[in-house]
Design an enzyme around this catalytic site. Structure first.
Site, PDB file in Angstrom:
ATOM      1  N   CYS A  70       0.915  -1.142   0.055  1.00  0.00           N
ATOM      2  CA  CYS A  70       0.149   0.117   0.115  1.00  0.00           C
ATOM      3  C   CYS A  70       0.968   1.359   0.126  1.00  0.00           C
ATOM      4  O   CYS A  70       2.208   0.907  -0.301  1.00  0.00           O
ATOM      5  CB  CYS A  70      -0.964   0.005   1.110  1.00  0.00           C
ATOM      6  N   ASN A  78       2.376   1.457   4.416  1.00  0.00           N
ATOM      7  CA  ASN A  78       2.755   0.057   5.042  1.00  0.00           C
ATOM      8  C   ASN A  78       2.131   0.319   6.481  1.00  0.00           C
ATOM      9  O   ASN A  78       2.775  -0.391   7.440  1.00  0.00           O
ATOM     10  CB  ASN A  78       4.304  -0.328   5.005  1.00  0.00           C
ATOM     11  N   CYS A  96      -1.575   0.564   7.491  1.00  0.00           N
ATOM     12  CA  CYS A  96      -3.005   0.440   7.525  1.00  0.00           C
ATOM     13  C   CYS A  96      -3.152  -0.828   6.717  1.00  0.00           C
ATOM     14  O   CYS A  96      -3.370  -2.099   7.205  1.00  0.00           O
ATOM     15  CB  CYS A  96      -3.742   1.606   7.098  1.00  0.00           C
ATOM     16  N   ARG A  97      -3.414  -0.551   5.275  1.00  0.00           N
ATOM     17  CA  ARG A  97      -3.790  -1.754   4.612  1.00  0.00           C
ATOM     18  C   ARG A  97      -3.121  -3.058   4.274  1.00  0.00           C
ATOM     19  O   ARG A  97      -3.344  -4.200   4.636  1.00  0.00           O
ATOM     20  CB  ARG A  97      -4.302  -1.186   3.194  1.00  0.00           C
ATOM     21  N   SER A  98      -1.831  -2.613   3.820  1.00  0.00           N
ATOM     22  CA  SER A  98      -0.848  -3.892   3.590  1.00  0.00           C
ATOM     23  C   SER A  98      -0.336  -4.707   4.628  1.00  0.00           C
ATOM     24  O   SER A  98      -0.513  -5.858   4.680  1.00  0.00           O
ATOM     25  CB  SER A  98       0.294  -3.576   2.577  1.00  0.00           C
ATOM     26  N   ASP A 120      -8.209   3.584   0.735  1.00  0.00           N
ATOM     27  CA  ASP A 120      -7.199   4.171   1.870  1.00  0.00           C
ATOM     28  C   ASP A 120      -8.031   4.774   3.070  1.00  0.00           C
ATOM     29  O   ASP A 120      -8.880   5.616   2.908  1.00  0.00           O
ATOM     30  CB  ASP A 120      -6.399   5.504   1.485  1.00  0.00           C
TER      31      ASP A 120
HETATM   32  P1  4NP Z   1      -1.828   2.774   4.093  1.00  0.00           P
HETATM   33  O1  4NP Z   1      -2.481   3.972   4.759  1.00  0.00           O
HETATM   34  O2  4NP Z   1      -1.386   3.049   2.831  1.00  0.00           O
HETATM   35  O3  4NP Z   1      -2.848   1.736   3.925  1.00  0.00           O
HETATM   36  O4  4NP Z   1      -0.575   2.393   5.338  1.00  0.00           O
HETATM   37  C1  4NP Z   1      -1.868   5.293   4.653  1.00  0.00           C
HETATM   38  C2  4NP Z   1      -0.986   5.432   5.687  1.00  0.00           C
HETATM   39  C3  4NP Z   1      -0.149   6.704   5.870  1.00  0.00           C
HETATM   40  C4  4NP Z   1      -0.663   7.767   4.957  1.00  0.00           C
HETATM   41  C5  4NP Z   1      -1.636   7.619   4.204  1.00  0.00           C
HETATM   42  C6  4NP Z   1      -2.156   6.301   3.792  1.00  0.00           C
HETATM   43  N1  4NP Z   1      -0.110   9.129   5.174  1.00  0.00           N
HETATM   44  O5  4NP Z   1      -0.323  10.000   4.197  1.00  0.00           O
HETATM   45  O6  4NP Z   1       0.743   9.317   5.978  1.00  0.00           O
END
Ligand code: 4NP
Length: 164
Positions: A8, A11, A13-15, A125
């Protein structure tokens, strides 16, 4: 050994959620010696960080502990190491394709290709939303994990048949 990398943006939340859910499924089926699982982000914002506390809470409600996972960024070696490099959304897929050597692009897929019963093509997201976003992420991940495991089993059985 089949190697799976979930990817993602951050790294956190989703992955890492996909890594944890898929690992639980693989362990339940006794395939943890056969399938190696990892996750990474396309960006460097959260290198060394644990998963987002909201992601950890949502996973805990489903009996999954993510507390020992640590954020990392995709690196060049990943494109030669992992058989399945699975993007959570189209933007992640785009970035992976930009990073990958041309001959390894075939390893990159969108994770929800393995959830054909779902209308959604992307795991959204959840970072800037509320708790329901994290529940939705887990629902999508659970569905795609079943499909992914079925695909891997077909791949393993083909390898075994070829070897005979
Ligand atoms: P992820 O979510 O890609 O599922 O881990 C996010 C985590 C952090 C951010 C955006 C999405 N950020 O902008 O810091």
């Amino acid at each position: 050994m089949i190697k799976v990398l979930f990817v993602c943006l951050g790294n956190i939340c989703r992955s890492p959620s996909a890594e944890a859910v898929f690992r639980k499924l693989v362990e339940e089926q006794g395939l943890d010696e056969t399938i190696k699982i990892d996750s990474a982000g396309t960006h460097a914002y959260h290198i060394g960080s644990p998963p987002d506390s909201r992601a950890q809470e949502a996973a805990r409600r489903r009996g999954i502990d993510m507390s020992s996972q640590v954020g990392r960024r995709v690196d060049d070696g990943d494109f030669y190491t992992f058989d399945y490099i699975l993007a959570m959304d189209k933007s992640n897929e785009y970035h992976l394709r930009e990073m990958a050597p041309a001959e390894e692009i075939h390893r990159i897929r969108r994770f929800l290709e393995f959830a054909p019963g779902r209308r959604e093509q992307e795991v959204p997201d959840p970072y800037y939303g509320g708790h329901t976003g994290f529940e939705n992420v887990l629902d999508l991940i659970e569905d795609a994990s079943e499909g992914l495991l079925a695909d891997i089993k077909v791949r393993i059985s083909r390898v075994i048949t070829k070897g005979q």
